[in-house]
Write an enzyme that holds these catalytic residues in place. Sequence first.
Site, PDB file in Angstrom:
ATOM      1  CG  ASP A 130      20.769  62.075  34.024  1.00  0.00           C
ATOM      2  OD1 ASP A 130      20.971  62.944  33.154  1.00  0.00           O
ATOM      3  OD2 ASP A 130      19.793  61.304  33.990  1.00  0.00           O
ATOM      4  CG  ASP A 190      18.760  66.316  27.852  1.00  0.00           C
ATOM      5  OD1 ASP A 190      18.627  66.249  26.620  1.00  0.00           O
ATOM      6  OD2 ASP A 190      17.804  66.274  28.630  1.00  0.00           O
TER       7      ASP A 190
HETATM    8  N1  GLY Z   1      17.692  66.040  31.238  1.00  0.00           N
HETATM    9  C1  GLY Z   1      16.301  65.790  31.262  1.00  0.00           C
HETATM   10  C2  GLY Z   1      15.486  66.980  30.931  1.00  0.00           C
HETATM   11  O1  GLY Z   1      15.983  68.021  30.569  1.00  0.00           O
HETATM   12  O2  GLY Z   1      14.283  66.866  31.073  1.00  0.00           O
END
Ligand code: GLY
Length: 412
Positions: A130, A190
């Site tokens: 992230d 993601d």
């Molecule tokens: N990246 C985590 C979500 O979209 O919940």
Amino acid sequence: MKICKLPLRGLIKIETMKRYYLLNLVLAVFLITGCSGEEKLESVIDNALEFSEKQCLLMAEKYAAQDSILPRSFENGENTTSSSRWWTSGFYPGSLWYLYENNKNPEILKYAKLYTDRVEREKYTTDNHDVGFMLYCSFGNGLRLTDDKHYEKVLVTGANSLATRYRSDIGLIRSWDHNKDRWQYPVIIDNIMNLELLLWAYNYTGDRKFKEIAVSHADKTMEHHYRPDYSSYHVVSYDTISGLPHLKQTHQGFSDESMWSRGQAWGLYGYTYLYRELKDERYLQQAQNIADLLIHHPNMPEDYIPYWDYNAPDIPNTNRDASAGCLMASALIELSDYVDKDRAKEYMTVVEKQIRALASPEYTAKLGENGCFILKHSTGAYPFESEVDVPLTYADYYYLEALTRLKKKLNR
Ligand code: GLY
């Protein structure tokens, strides 16, 4: 007959005045709405940005004195916050940067810097993927708008941290380290968003490793995350010996084979910017295919703000995910610049519906309410009953990005 007590001249004068006022009223409505009777899109955008600035300033003041705190959501009447460690930490500072871009308010700039600084220590994050979200939304936007050399250093350090999660024999960045007994090498859709930081680092440093990692990750994701209809799995876990997928599953969606809405939007946004940065036609085609699937999906609501999963069993009696709508709007505005005229027109018609819906009282909160977030009705992780029908920092962030992009596009 003797009905008329006023002299005829007086009557004519009243009628003329009535007509004059009526004409002025019609003119005023026309100026605000154009001939459609709807408020002009330009005015919707300006009002939305003006409101958002006030709302975000209230949020900024709320936590200004609480060092290291960042807004997260608002549930059961209470604000929730996080440290910089949580994946969403960069979005609120990023929202402030978009507001600053639109209206050079020094008060907003002060807070944009303050909250951006709170995320800095994540430049050393190597235990999850992230770091791209955290740093590129905060420091990346800050750099774009201020040219602050320190921000450059933070971004390069962050990109190097992210690159440590890449295994060349698998060709992908590992997303998560948890659930090791279940997933050997989990990659979530993601993760496509975090490549933007690497591509920035490639352009800035000239170090080819950043580009090679980004391209390999984007290509493998296209190969293994996508089904033939261009919908995406959420989690693909790779066998660390063969380098091939051993599991394709969901984590936040309804089922392994369903279309988790935000995941689809991450992919759309991802392949759109990958085309911008790399000019590879395959990415453009991928983004168009995803856009076509989403726009024409039978479970897409009329306002184009998706339900939390396109295959949620209780549609239409289930929750929306405004964050997925905001992401989609922002991506489509960019994508419309790269496609033919008819497609661009279709995308922008969808975007206009999304923005009008998001800017309406249905999704936009009242000043000082909703924990000082802009938008209502997002869904974080429905299967875990976590953050369902709440505001989320990333919904606000991509909404402000979409408003900013749309404003620029209309002014071109
Ligand atoms: N990246 C985590 C979500 O979209 O919940």
